[in-house]
Design a protein around this motif. Structure first.
Motif, mmCIF file in Angstrom:
data_model
loop_
_atom_site.group_PDB
_atom_site.id
_atom_site.type_symbol
_atom_site.label_atom_id
_atom_site.label_comp_id
_atom_site.label_asym_id
_atom_site.label_seq_id
_atom_site.Cartn_x
_atom_site.Cartn_y
_atom_site.Cartn_z
ATOM 1 N N ALA A 139 -2.845 7.130 -3.704
ATOM 2 C CA ALA A 139 -3.693 5.938 -3.608
ATOM 3 C C ALA A 139 -3.570 5.089 -4.877
ATOM 4 C CB ALA A 139 -5.146 6.334 -3.367
ATOM 5 N N ASP A 140 -3.541 5.738 -6.027
ATOM 6 C CA ASP A 140 -3.381 5.039 -7.300
ATOM 7 C C ASP A 140 -2.010 4.356 -7.357
ATOM 8 O OD1 ASP A 140 -4.133 4.252 -9.934
ATOM 9 O OD2 ASP A 140 -3.039 5.966 -10.779
ATOM 10 N N PHE A 141 -0.982 5.049 -6.897
ATOM 11 C CA PHE A 141 0.379 4.513 -6.836
ATOM 12 C C PHE A 141 0.413 3.242 -5.987
ATOM 13 C CE2 PHE A 141 4.507 4.445 -4.547
ATOM 14 C CZ PHE A 141 5.373 4.322 -5.628
ATOM 15 N N ILE A 142 -0.159 3.313 -4.808
ATOM 16 C CA ILE A 142 -0.189 2.164 -3.896
ATOM 17 C C ILE A 142 -0.971 1.016 -4.529
ATOM 18 C CG2 ILE A 142 -1.075 1.338 -1.669
ATOM 19 C CD1 ILE A 142 -0.416 4.204 -0.586
ATOM 20 N N HIS A 143 -2.108 1.330 -5.131
ATOM 21 C CA HIS A 143 -2.941 0.309 -5.764
ATOM 22 C C HIS A 143 -2.176 -0.432 -6.861
ATOM 23 C CE1 HIS A 143 -6.483 -1.701 -7.278
ATOM 24 N NE2 HIS A 143 -6.234 -1.202 -8.483
ATOM 25 N N LYS A 144 -1.486 0.298 -7.704
ATOM 26 C CA LYS A 144 -0.753 -0.327 -8.808
ATOM 27 C C LYS A 144 0.399 -1.188 -8.286
ATOM 28 C CE LYS A 144 -1.947 2.831 -12.573
ATOM 29 N NZ LYS A 144 -3.326 2.810 -12.225
ATOM 30 N N LEU A 145 1.054 -0.739 -7.224
ATOM 31 C CA LEU A 145 2.131 -1.547 -6.649
ATOM 32 C C LEU A 145 1.583 -2.802 -5.973
ATOM 33 C CD1 LEU A 145 4.719 0.999 -5.239
ATOM 34 C CD2 LEU A 145 4.757 -0.262 -7.388
ATOM 35 N N LYS A 146 0.388 -2.706 -5.406
ATOM 36 C CA LYS A 146 -0.242 -3.901 -4.827
ATOM 37 C C LYS A 146 -0.597 -4.911 -5.918
ATOM 38 C CE LYS A 146 -2.282 -2.280 -0.513
ATOM 39 N NZ LYS A 146 -3.564 -2.072 0.187
ATOM 40 N N ILE A 147 -1.027 -4.421 -7.059
ATOM 41 C CA ILE A 147 -1.299 -5.319 -8.191
ATOM 42 C C ILE A 147 0.009 -5.988 -8.634
ATOM 43 C CG2 ILE A 147 -2.015 -5.453 -10.619
ATOM 44 C CD1 ILE A 147 -4.033 -3.194 -9.958
ATOM 45 N N ALA A 148 1.087 -5.214 -8.695
ATOM 46 C CA ALA A 148 2.391 -5.774 -9.055
ATOM 47 C C ALA A 148 2.790 -6.868 -8.064
ATOM 48 C CB ALA A 148 3.451 -4.673 -9.099
ATOM 49 N N ALA A 149 2.537 -6.636 -6.777
ATOM 50 C CA ALA A 149 2.866 -7.628 -5.751
ATOM 51 C C ALA A 149 2.035 -8.903 -5.937
ATOM 52 C CB ALA A 149 2.650 -7.040 -4.361
ATOM 53 N N LYS A 150 0.767 -8.751 -6.304
ATOM 54 C CA LYS A 150 -0.079 -9.923 -6.565
ATOM 55 C C LYS A 150 0.442 -10.712 -7.770
ATOM 56 C CE LYS A 150 -4.554 -8.408 -4.786
ATOM 57 N NZ LYS A 150 -5.956 -8.140 -5.156
ATOM 58 N N GLU A 151 0.827 -10.007 -8.811
ATOM 59 C CA GLU A 151 1.383 -10.666 -9.992
ATOM 60 C C GLU A 151 2.688 -11.378 -9.647
ATOM 61 O OE1 GLU A 151 -0.008 -11.106 -12.952
ATOM 62 O OE2 GLU A 151 -1.745 -9.858 -12.534
ATOM 63 N N LEU A 152 3.461 -10.776 -8.752
ATOM 64 C CA LEU A 152 4.705 -11.402 -8.313
ATOM 65 C C LEU A 152 4.410 -12.701 -7.563
ATOM 66 C CD1 LEU A 152 7.796 -11.166 -8.178
ATOM 67 C CD2 LEU A 152 7.492 -9.905 -6.030
ATOM 68 N N GLU A 153 3.379 -12.697 -6.732
ATOM 69 C CA GLU A 153 2.992 -13.924 -6.025
ATOM 70 C C GLU A 153 2.558 -15.005 -7.002
ATOM 71 O OE1 GLU A 153 3.418 -14.873 -2.812
ATOM 72 O OE2 GLU A 153 4.535 -12.986 -2.741
ATOM 73 N N GLU A 154 1.810 -14.625 -8.030
ATOM 74 C CA GLU A 154 1.417 -15.604 -9.043
ATOM 75 C C GLU A 154 2.650 -16.153 -9.757
ATOM 76 O OE1 GLU A 154 -1.087 -16.116 -13.180
ATOM 77 O OE2 GLU A 154 -1.535 -14.380 -11.930
ATOM 78 N N THR A 155 3.596 -15.285 -10.048
ATOM 79 C CA THR A 155 4.843 -15.703 -10.688
ATOM 80 C C THR A 155 5.576 -16.712 -9.816
ATOM 81 O OG1 THR A 155 5.013 -13.584 -11.838
ATOM 82 C CG2 THR A 155 7.051 -14.855 -11.601
#
Length: 118
Positions: free
Chosen positions: A59-75
């Motif tokens: 769950a922590d792994f998935i959560h951190k990758l979802k945060i990375a995906a959000k940061e990618l969208e901002e980028t």
């Protein structure tokens, strides 16, 4: 014995290095506000992916990758502004790289979610 290369880590590092180079161009052109935002979001993608490599649970792994995906969208947003603003430079190499990384992240998250239900 050689470990298999972690594609998402490699691609996110490549993205961060390209973002740093592009932000140097923005800084030279005195585009400080967008450059600073882009530098933060673009390098945060890889930082969150690296954190996910040492997650405490699936769950922590998935959560951190979802945060990375959000940061990618901002980028992608900041890059789009650079592309569309007439007084800003653009970096055509970053578009395909962000798209590829987004697809990789999406696949990892969906596979991890599916495997956690088994």
């Amino acid at each position: 014995m050689r470990m298999k290369e972690n594609v998402v880590v490699v691609k996110s590092t490549e993205l961060a290095l390209e973002i740093i180079s592009f932000c140097e161009v923005l800084e030279a052109k005195r585009k400080f506000v967008v450059g600073k935002q882009l530098l933060r979001s673009g390098t945060s993608v890889g930082a969150n992916i690296r954190e996910a490599q040492h997650a405490e649970s699936r769950a922590d792994f998935i959560h951190k990758l979802k945060i990375a995906a959000k940061e990618l969208e901002e980028t992608k947003y900041w890059l789009e502004l650079c592309e569309k603003a007439p007084s800003y430079p653009s970096m055509s190499k970053l578009g395909p790289l962000t798209k590829e990384l987004g697809l990789i992240l999406g696949k990892i998250v969906s596979t991890s979610k599916r495997n956690s239900k088994k």
